[in-house]
Design a protein around this motif. Structure first.
Motif, PDB file in Angstrom:
ATOM      1  N   PHE B 113      17.571  13.293 -10.131  1.00 30.37           N
ATOM      2  CA  PHE B 113      17.479  11.836 -10.254  1.00 30.37           C
ATOM      3  C   PHE B 113      18.096  11.406 -11.575  1.00 30.37           C
ATOM      4  N   HIS B 114      18.964  10.379 -11.516  1.00 31.03           N
ATOM      5  CA  HIS B 114      19.521   9.823 -12.751  1.00 31.03           C
ATOM      6  C   HIS B 114      18.841   8.496 -13.044  1.00 31.03           C
ATOM      7  N   LEU B 115      18.061   8.478 -14.101  1.00 28.99           N
ATOM      8  CA  LEU B 115      17.301   7.263 -14.412  1.00 28.99           C
ATOM      9  C   LEU B 115      18.186   6.203 -15.044  1.00 28.99           C
ATOM     10  N   ASP B 125       8.856   0.227 -25.032  1.00 25.68           N
ATOM     11  CA  ASP B 125       9.296   1.620 -25.067  1.00 25.68           C
ATOM     12  C   ASP B 125      10.217   1.916 -23.883  1.00 25.68           C
ATOM     13  N   PRO B 126      11.193   2.820 -24.074  1.00 21.60           N
ATOM     14  CA  PRO B 126      12.056   3.172 -22.940  1.00 21.60           C
ATOM     15  C   PRO B 126      11.312   4.040 -21.912  1.00 21.60           C
ATOM     16  N   VAL B 127      11.647   3.851 -20.643  1.00 22.96           N
ATOM     17  CA  VAL B 127      11.086   4.708 -19.588  1.00 22.96           C
ATOM     18  C   VAL B 127      11.980   5.929 -19.481  1.00 22.96           C
ATOM     19  N   THR B 128      11.434   7.103 -19.695  1.00 24.94           N
ATOM     20  CA  THR B 128      12.263   8.306 -19.677  1.00 24.94           C
ATOM     21  C   THR B 128      11.829   9.256 -18.571  1.00 24.94           C
ATOM     22  N   ALA B 129      12.665  10.230 -18.325  1.00 24.72           N
ATOM     23  CA  ALA B 129      12.370  11.243 -17.306  1.00 24.72           C
ATOM     24  C   ALA B 129      11.106  12.004 -17.680  1.00 24.72           C
ATOM     25  N   ASP B 179      17.024  15.824 -19.654  1.00 20.61           N
ATOM     26  CA  ASP B 179      17.169  14.987 -20.834  1.00 20.61           C
ATOM     27  C   ASP B 179      16.389  13.708 -20.576  1.00 20.61           C
ATOM     28  N   ASP B 180      16.515  12.727 -21.466  1.00 17.71           N
ATOM     29  CA  ASP B 180      15.690  11.522 -21.321  1.00 17.71           C
ATOM     30  C   ASP B 180      15.900  10.806 -19.994  1.00 17.71           C
ATOM     31  N   TYR B 181      17.101  10.952 -19.407  1.00 19.36           N
ATOM     32  CA  TYR B 181      17.405  10.165 -18.223  1.00 19.36           C
ATOM     33  C   TYR B 181      17.762  11.013 -17.006  1.00 19.36           C
ATOM     34  N   THR B 182      17.449  12.283 -17.033  1.00 22.29           N
ATOM     35  CA  THR B 182      17.727  13.127 -15.877  1.00 22.29           C
ATOM     36  C   THR B 182      16.466  13.896 -15.490  1.00 22.29           C
ATOM     37  N   LEU B 183      16.106  13.756 -14.249  1.00 28.17           N
ATOM     38  CA  LEU B 183      14.914  14.441 -13.758  1.00 28.17           C
ATOM     39  C   LEU B 183      15.317  15.390 -12.652  1.00 28.17           C
ATOM     40  N   GLU B 184      15.079  16.651 -12.862  1.00 27.35           N
ATOM     41  CA  GLU B 184      15.439  17.639 -11.846  1.00 27.35           C
ATOM     42  C   GLU B 184      14.210  18.053 -11.052  1.00 27.35           C
ATOM     43  N   VAL B 185      14.351  17.972  -9.736  1.00 27.84           N
ATOM     44  CA  VAL B 185      13.218  18.266  -8.876  1.00 27.84           C
ATOM     45  C   VAL B 185      13.573  19.414  -7.954  1.00 27.84           C
TER      46      VAL B 185
END
Lengths: 315, 561, 310
Positions: B113-115, B125-129, B179-185
């Protein structure tokens, strides 16, 4: 006192002429013409003269009769659904209209009368037996006994009623009997408190003291003096017990402990109809009218009874 | 007595008035709108920014912690407060939300997922992975206090089930913020519907302040959200007030300034409040419209009244292990001898759809909706003569001359009571069988049903995601929600095969076969109807929609005046 | 007096303890738990939750822990409404029940005693009948029927009063009327019959014979003696009214104690059930105690000494 005075004067001036055999007529005159009436008989006589109370009694009898024969004289039974005839207004075919499953409201109303009246009477009975005696003993004996009995009733009263009912449902089969048990468990407490308060005020009155000094036992004083003299609040409370029992039953049906469908009670019919009474008023109106009529009759009869039973009201 | 008389007079006046008014409502077309009807057409009417949208929640949400939620009242509030990775549109298709895109690997087991970079919490506050990773792992945490009841919704993740059972460590769970904006599932099995699952409340992110304050979700002041609205006031058991979240990435599409959520549990009162403009929206999913009022409302307010099916089924479950329903023919006879059309048209009145299968419409199949690809009419047909024959055969097989006494249990509720009476009356007239109805208190009822202490019991099931699996995996042997105690080796095999493959054709074929075993051959349960959402929406409110699973979405709705 | 108060207080403590014990056992005897739902929670999670809330321990041990917490002033946290303290929820919802209840009591007593007195003083005259017809209607019409009638007519049809809520003087009118109709009627009838009795009592005749003015007879004797049964009724009335009427709260959407009590029982929210029950019990016992005290104030013949004097 005046009479005594006359008699004394006479006694002092007696002559032989004053004595002769009495004639039959005079003899008869001595016989008390009116049969000696028991207190209850007396009360009944007085009740009969009270038109309002009698009309209350008549209405109640009619309601009870209708509860018995009503479901029989209806063309329809109370449980068969007619899904193409739902929510019909009153007509020649269905005198009280039909409900949301097309069942005849006339048959259901009188079936409901059976349940509601039974519940009401049973609750009143338990009120009368348990409540009056318990309250009477609390108020009369006083002291430590009163304290303990009073606390017991308070605890019983404070236990969440809902919990008791749910547990009852688990333990017992849902039936009319279960409902009556559920209502009787705590129903009498209010009555007991009212009687207690009343007795506490009465027990130091002169006539009670007199009776006691003449050797009357607790039982006699309680049953003969105190409770009869507390009749008016008892009767007023009783007339309230009946409607509150009928409504409590409706609340129980709502919880699933009330009468089980397809049988209905007035209370459950009203609560079924409540969400849509603005559209189908007859579904709520008929049971509501009969509940109110029952209450009205009970109250009129209760007032009459109170007057009839109260010796002070003798004229 | 005069007072009573005038009361009567007033009443009869109302009756007359009511009928006159009802007669005036000329158009009585069934406003059977689909969800799409309201969306996308916003251009014709002017969007008015601002205003307070008022609806009824019915009761206090038990929790506003996404990890602990398990009911649609909490869900309704959470949907307004939070934005998940994806969001469901009116058709049930996932649309980008907190994630702007995602890549699915060839074997379907890995999703990246690319946030969006502009995602922010309501405090800026920023929403991060990492927020997602933390939230998901927290749901699965075996030491979480209290344990998350819906943790199994995350068992699709690799090693999630082991970790939740205390048999693995958090690092092995298949979710990682690279990283802050990438969520690997990483998934345990290929799960085609996983993307749409991420809109479900158990998958919502939580702000990192939750890590230090375990009671954060009980108070309006400590709830920090990343969705369209933020919490401004929560008067417990009274009302909830939400305000537009200026930090929301799509805040330009949010039109309401405020949302007021009432907690009124009487449906008649809810309707009165709607009629007196104290509510802009009344009815499902959280509220309710009194069923007896539906036909009248449909006529008197045709422009405000909406009916829309959603993926949920109302059914009776047979205890397959208890007399006399341990015989398939007897079960079949009971299922065939009721008239579902009558029930939905005369009893429930809410435009419900007669159900003959178990998978509801609205759930996706291979290319179209599953129900369009595999019709439910082949699974069950209503036929009284056939039912009588089957009943006689079944009784002969069991050696009965007379059926044992049968009791139907339902939890208390006017609707359940009415349906139960209608159905038992049909059995009586069509099969000559007397069935007793017992209404039970909620907790007592649930215990009886799960413990198999019943013969027939009322049930309902709604979709958690848009795939037939959500309706079918519950009937495998010894599944937690299999209250029928139905057990069939072939059925279990088909479901397990479907779980292991990414091939939609194989999966759907298996589902169709499985449903035929469950319903057609064994009639383990008695389907009655597919639910509909019945609601009233004020005419000046646009773009409120109900998704496939019945949840209400008002985040992008607006007033026209 | 100090001894009397002390002994009353002691009895009250014992009662509360018994009440707590009975309710605890009762609550544990009924099937269900706080974590049940239509979609069953997996058994492992269920077991974990039970353990986390200490519900896996033997009932008596749970009770011991509970008692210990109470003694330390800790009524626990709701098991259903996440992270909400029992004492806070009770306080918040009681706020509404208290406001509604107090207004209802005042209204019931003033109107009830007033009607009853008028009826008794004008016995068998027009006013008597009017007052009693009003009272009978109050008793005859079920409160939920009355409430829905008012809600529809005044709220929806004529739009003169707000349909629901409890956040302004106008919002009080309908719930208070619905709630007090029955007690107004009851108090009026109680007052009337008890005053009639007093009016025909010898001491009143004596007072009249002594030439006391009607008004002073009324205040010195009639009201004072006639009101005893009403005072008796005030105890249960206060307790009932303060703990909230479930039906009225539901119809008018008031988040009072009654509504919550049903909710927590349905959901087997054990700490909440116990908290509300104890709260309810204390209110009731204090109300009963005050009733007893007031007997003595109104009727000097009733002695308050706990000793047995026959």
């Amino acid at each position: 006192m005046a009479e005594n005075h006359v008699t004394n004067e006479k006694i002092n001036n007696l002559t032989p002429d004053d004595f002769r055999p009495i004639s039959q007529d005079e003899k008869n005159a001595e016989i008390i013409q009116r049969e000696s009436l028991s207190a209850w008989r007396d009360a009944w006589e007085r009740l009969r003269e009270n038109k309002l109370a009698m009309s209350g009694l008549v209405v109640l009898i009619v309601l009870i009769l209708m509860a018995i024969v009503g479901p029989m004289i209806s063309k329809y039974d109370y449980f068969t659904n007619y899904l193409d005839k739902t929510n019909l207004p009153p007509s020649g075919e269905h005198w009280f209209g039909t409900d949301d499953l097309g069942r005849d409201m006339f048959a259901r109303t009188w079936m409901g009368a059976r349940i509601s009246l039974t519940v009401g009477f049973a609750a009143a009975l338990s009120d009368l037996i348990i409540g009056v005696l318990y309250g009477g003993i609390m108020g009369y004996v006083g002291g430590r006994t009163d304290n303990i009995m009073n606390k017991f009733s308070e605890i019983l009263y404070s236990i969440p009623y809902l919990l008791v009912c749910i547990l009852l449902l688990v333990v017992m089969e849902p039936s009319l009997f279960t409902i009556i048990v559920a209502l009787s468990i705590t129903g009498w407490i209010n009555m007991a408190w009212i009687v207690r308060g009343q007795i506490m005020g009465l027990k130091n009155q002169e006539y009670v003291l007199a009776s006691r000094s003449m050797g009357a036992g607790a039982r006699r004083i309680l049953l003969r003096h105190l409770i009869p003299n507390s009749l008016s609040p008892i009767i007023v409370t009783l007339t309230l017990t009946v409607p509150s029992a009928i409504f409590a039953e409706a609340f129980l049906s709502f919880l699933g402990l009330g009468v089980q469908v397809p049988v209905a009670s007035w209370g459950s019919m009203i609560s079924d109809a409540l969400n849509s009474w603005t559209i189908y008023p007859w579904r709520m109106l008929f049971p509501a009218i009969f509940i109110s009529l029952t209450m009205l009759s009970f109250n009129l009869l209760g007032d009459g009874l109170r007057d009839a039973l109260d010796p002070k009201m003798k004229k | 007595m005069t007072k009573r008389k005038s009361l009567l007079l007033i009443l009869s006046l109302i009756v007359v008035l009511g009928t006159v008014l009802a007669g005036c409502g000329n158009s009585s077309k069934n406003e059977s709108s689909t969800g799409t009807e309201q969306t996308g057409s916003g251009a014709e009417t002017a969007v008015k920014k601002g205003g307070t949208f008022k609806m009824n929640l019915h009761a206090e949400p038990p929790t506003l912690d996404p990890a602990l939620a398990q009911d649609n009242i909490s869900g309704t509030v959470l949907n307004a407060l939070y934005a998940g990775l994806a969001d469901l549109d009116a058709d049930g298709k996932p649309q980008p939300a907190a994630a702007e895109s995602w890549d699915v690997s060839e074997d379907g087991k890995k999703i990246t997922f690319h946030l969006r970079k502009d995602g922010k919490w309501s405090n800026g506050d920023p929403v991060t992975a990492h927020d997602f990773e933390y939230a998901w792992k927290h749901v699965l945490d075996p030491k979480a206090q209290p344990a998350a009841p819906y943790a199994y919704q995350l068992f699709y993740l690799k090693n999630a089930e082991n970790y939740n059972a205390g048999k693995g460590d958090a690092a092995s769970v298949g979710v990682k913020a690279t990283d802050d904006y990438t969520l690997e599932v990483e998934l345990a099995n290929p799960t085609p519907y996983f993307i749409s699952l991420t809109s479900f409340y158990t998958f919502l992110p939580v702000h990192k302040s939750a890590q230090t304050n375990p009671k954060w979700a009980a108070d309006a002041n400590t709830i920090i959200s990343n969705g369209a609205f933020k919490m401004t006031a929560w008067q417990h058991n009274g009302s909830i007030e939400l305000a537009k979240n200026e930090n929301y990435f799509a805040q330009d599409k949010v039109n309401f300034d405020k949302v007021n959520l009432a907690m009124i549990d009487s449906s008649a009162t809810e309707l009165s409040m709607y009629q007196t403009n104290q509510l802009d929206y009344s009815g499902g999913p959280t509220g309710e419209i009194p069923s007896d009022q539906i036909p009248t409302l449909q006529k008197s307010m045709p422009d405000e009244f909406k009916i829309q099916p959603y993926a949920s089924i109302y059914y009776y479950v047979f205890n397959n292990k208890a007399e006399p329903f341990d015989n398939a023919k007897i079960r079949k006879a009971f299922a065939m001898s009721i008239d579902r059309k009558q029930i939905v048209e005369k009893v429930t009145l809410g435009g419900q759809v007669p159900a003959y299968g178990f998978v509801t419409p609205g759930v996706m199949g291979e290319n179209k909706q599953f129900r369009e690809e595999h019709s439910d009419t082949e699974l069950l047909s209503e036929n009284v003569d056939e039912a009588k024959k089957l009943l006689a055969e079944g009784m002969a097989e069991k050696g009965y001359t007379k059926l044992p006494t049968i009791t139907l249990i339902h939890n208390q509720g006017d609707g359940h009571k009415k349906v139960a009476q209608a159905i038992t009356d049909m059995w009586k007239q069509n099969l000559g069988v007397d069935v007793k109805i017992e209404s039970q208190e909620w907790g007592v009822f649930l215990k009886n049903r799960t413990n198999g202490n019943y013969q027939i019991a009322r049930s309902g099931w709604g979709a958690d995601y848009s795939d037939p699996m959500t309706f079918l995996d519950m009937w495998v042997t010894k599944a937690g929600n299999n209250d029928s105690f139905f057990s069939n080796a072939e059925y279990d095999k088909l479901i397990n095969e479907a779980k292991a493959t990414n091939d939609q054709k194989v999966r759907m074929d298996n589902f169709a076969k499985a449903e035929k075993i469950l319903m057609g051959d064994n009639q383990a349960v008695l389907p009655i109807y597919y639910y509909t959402n019945v609601r009233l929406v004020k005419q000046n409110v646009k773009d409120v929609y109900i998704d496939f699973s019945g949840n209400v979405h008002f985040n992008n709705a607006y007033f026209t005046k | 007096m100090a001894r009397y108060l002390f002994s009353k207080f002691f009895y009250m403590l014992v009662s509360i303890f018994v009440l707590a014990t009975v309710t605890f056992l009762l609550m544990k005897a009924i099937p269900g738990d706080p974590f049940m739902s239509e979609k069953a929670v997996p058994p492992e999670v269920q077991a974990k939750l039970m353990a986390q809330y200490g519900l896996d321990k033997p009932v008596m041990e749970q009770y011991g822990i509970y008692l210990n917490n109470i003694i330390h002033g800790n009524f626990g946290v709701s098991m259903k409404m996440q992270n909400q303290e029992v004492s806070k929820v009770v306080a918040e919802s009681f706020k509404y029940s208290l406001r509604l209840g107090l207004v209802s009591i005042v209204v019931s007593v003033i109107i009830g005693v007033g009607l009853g007195m008028i009826a008794a003083l004008k016995h068998r005259k027009l006013m008597d009948n009017v007052a009693m017809v009003l009272a009978v209607i109050g008793i005859s019409v079920p409160s939920f029927v009355l409430a829905s009638f008012m809600q529809y007519l005044l709220g929806v049809k004529w739009m003169v009063l707000p349909v629901a809520g409890l956040d302004g003087p106008l919002t009080y009118i309908m719930p208070v009327l619905a709630m007090s109709a029955l007690s107004i009627a009851f108090i009026a009838r109680l007052t009337r019959s008890s005053m009639l009795e007093v009016l025909s009592a010898d001491y009143i005749k004596t007072a009249r014979a002594k030439g006391l003015k009607n008004i002073s007879i009324l205040f010195k004797h009639v009201i004072r003696n006639g009101i005893i049964p009403v005072v008796t009724y005030l105890g249960p009335l206060t307790a009932n009214v303060l703990t909230g009427s479930i039906v009225i709260e539901q119809i008018f959407g008031i988040s009072g104690l009654g509504k919550i009590f049903v909710y927590v029982i349905t959901n087997r929210d054990y700490p909440m059930i116990m908290g509300i029950t104890l709260f309810y019990g204390i209110i009731l016992m204090v109300a009963r105690f005050l009733t007893d005290l007031s007997y003595g104030l109104i009727d000097p013949r009733i002695k308050l000494n706990a000793g047995k004097e026959g």
